[in-house]
Design an enzyme around this catalytic site. Structure first.
Site, short mmCIF file in Angstrom:
data_model
loop_
_atom_site.label_atom_id
_atom_site.label_comp_id
_atom_site.label_asym_id
_atom_site.label_seq_id
_atom_site.Cartn_x
_atom_site.Cartn_y
_atom_site.Cartn_z
N LYS A 88 4.08 2.04 -2.59
CA LYS A 88 4.45 3.19 -3.43
C LYS A 88 5.95 3.49 -3.22
O LYS A 88 6.71 3.72 -4.15
CB LYS A 88 3.62 4.42 -3.05
CG LYS A 88 2.08 4.19 -2.98
CD LYS A 88 1.35 5.46 -2.55
CE LYS A 88 0.00 5.23 -1.87
NZ LYS A 88 -1.07 4.59 -2.55
N HIS A 115 -8.02 -5.25 0.56
CA HIS A 115 -6.72 -4.60 0.70
C HIS A 115 -5.91 -5.26 1.82
O HIS A 115 -6.37 -5.36 2.94
CB HIS A 115 -7.02 -3.14 1.05
CG HIS A 115 -5.85 -2.24 1.01
ND1 HIS A 115 -5.19 -1.95 -0.15
CD2 HIS A 115 -5.24 -1.54 2.00
CE1 HIS A 115 -4.21 -1.09 0.12
NE2 HIS A 115 -4.22 -0.84 1.42
N SER A 126 0.82 -1.21 0.00
CA SER A 126 0.00 0.00 0.00
C SER A 126 0.86 1.26 0.00
O SER A 126 1.66 1.43 -0.90
CB SER A 126 -0.97 -0.05 1.19
OG SER A 126 -2.07 0.75 0.91
C1 GCU Z 1 -5.25 4.76 2.16
C2 GCU Z 1 -4.75 5.51 0.95
C3 GCU Z 1 -3.93 4.64 0.00
C4 GCU Z 1 -2.92 3.85 0.76
C5 GCU Z 1 -3.58 3.11 1.88
C6 GCU Z 1 -2.64 2.30 2.77
O1 GCU Z 1 -6.25 3.89 1.79
O2 GCU Z 1 -5.86 6.03 0.29
O3 GCU Z 1 -3.29 5.43 -0.98
O4 GCU Z 1 -2.26 2.99 -0.13
O5 GCU Z 1 -4.21 4.03 2.74
O6 GCU Z 1 -1.48 2.63 2.89
O7 GCU Z 1 -3.11 1.34 3.37
#
Ligand code: GCU
Length: 409
Positions: free
Chosen positions: A238, A383, A234
């Protein structure tokens, strides 16, 4: 071949408009855009001056051009290499595993600070099969080698013959808009001044932290430094991508459910599924990216890059993309399309096989697809970085170019 035409002209030699020359010049005009799902995207195989990119130009100049564009417009300028850096290592023996607690102390022009890395090395009698370096934004992994959580199943990883390293990303840059500079960033920027508009923020700092951890791993005699994968989930996915795009010492880059400003194509907007857009991520997490990225909130079509080009920056090293079926915020289809769109760059090296049987969305779930340098899976469910994801990574033979272990294709 174009060069030959230019040289002939400059040398005053007779420049006959032979059909061959005409054809090669025409072939050098790379299309400005590539079409993905009916929409136009920047073409990674076209230099900013419009010429087509060959394999040699990719490594010598196009990579640098794309990295500069991503730095200036998306992730920000990275923190520099520290002026001094030391490693303090405390090893402890456990059955089957040696744990090393490492303190990395870093000095920059504004001061000295540090962060911790934990490394777990299986006692295999030789070097581990490879090392997974997890950027842990949750700060949850802990130092128990018996840990079995889905997010960081240390014992499963070491029992499979791999080493596992991790650091708490919050020690490098707290994930907080008020205090994110208080880790490593202020060692390099005066704390009483605003950061420059194009300076990297949290995600960039985490990627930089992964490179500092890699500095250590390069020195550890128990680790094969040519077999280190950076992995993140997540928001850390990135950062893992950005770390791996810049730092070619990482043999593999695993980006798990990284979504917006990770694997997902920015120009898809909400992907028709309510996914996170550039505007929304900048609004919700103002400390993740530089000011310069915010300028694209309402005009993503003007971004000089898109995220398939970030995946391509990992070539010819292994890129590993994972998505989850119910992770609408990350736009799993947008991640899949981004993965496919990176393949032409891998193909410059003859490594463009994505491992997928077709380009039709969605592919089969809970199954690893593996080409010689590209790996992908779509997990069923929401997720997360789970035991299923790790199971696929561990079976995925990620540190080799071979056809793949049984079950990995
Ligand atoms: C939020 C955010 C995402 C990120 C995520 C995470 O949902 O919108 O961009 O990837 O958190 O880190 O779990």
């Amino acid at each position: 071949m174009c060069v030959v035409v230019a040289m002939c002209a400059a040398g005053g030699a007779t420049l006959r408009p032979e059909p061959l020359a005409v054809r090669t010049v025409a072939a050098a005009q790379a299309d400005e855009t590539v079409t993905i799902d009916g929409e136009k995207y920047p073409n990674p195989l076209r230099m900013n001056d419009g010429t087509a990119v060959t394999a040699a130009q990719w490594g010598n100049s196009r990579r640098a051009e794309l990295l500069a564009d991503f730095r200036q417009n998306v992730y920000g300028q990275s923190l520099p290499t520290p002026t001094a850096q030391t490693f303090e290592v405390t090893p402890t023996d456990f059955p089957g595993v040696t744990r090393k607690k490492i303190t990395i102390t870093v000095t920059g022009p504004q001061g000295t600070g540090g962060f911790a890395v934990d490394l777990f090395v299986p006692k295999t009698g030789g070097k581990p099969r490879g090392t997974f370096l997890l950027i842990d934004h949750r700060g949850q992994v802990g130092d128990d080698p018996g840990q079995t959580s889905g997010y960081a199943p240390i014992s499963t990883i070491t029992e499979a013959g791999y080493a596992f390293a991790t650091f708490d990303a919050g020690q490098v840059a707290p994930d907080d808009s008020g205090s994110y500079r208080s880790g490593m960033i202020n060692l390099f920027h005066p704390s009483d001044r605003e950061l420059p508009d194009d300076a990297g923020r949290t995600i960039s700092a985490w990627a930089w932290g992964a490179s500092r951890a890699m500095d250590y791993l390069q020195t550890d005699p128990d680790i094969d430094p040519t077999k280190v994968a950076v992995i993140g989930h997540s928001r850390s996915g990135k950062a893992a991508l950005w770390a791996g795009a810049q730092d070619t010492r990482f043999a593999a880059v695993i980006t798990n459910d990284s979504g917006s400003t990770g694997t997902k194509l920015a120009r898809r907007g909400d992907g028709g599924v309510g996914a996170e857009t550039v505007a929304r991520i900048n609004d919700s997490f103002p400390h993740w990216f530089p000011q310069t990225y915010k300028a694209y909130d309402d005009r993503v079509d003007s971004l000089p890059v898109d995220q398939h080009e970030l995946l391509a920056l990992v070539a010819p090293r292994r890129i590993v993309v994972a998505s989850a079926t119910d992770d609408a915020n990350a736009d799993p289809e947008g991640e899949f399309l981004s993965y496919l769109a990176a393949a032409p760059v891998y193909q410059l090296y003859g490594l463009g096989d994505t491992g997928l049987p077709s380009t039709t969305w969605p592919p089969a779930t809970d199954q690893g697809f593996r080409g010689p340098a590209m790996s992908y899976h779509l997990r069923s469910g929401g997720h997360g970085l789970t035991a299923t994801d790790w199971g696929i990574y561990l079976k995925g033979d990620l540190f080799s170019r071979d056809a793949g272990a049984p079950g990995a294709r």
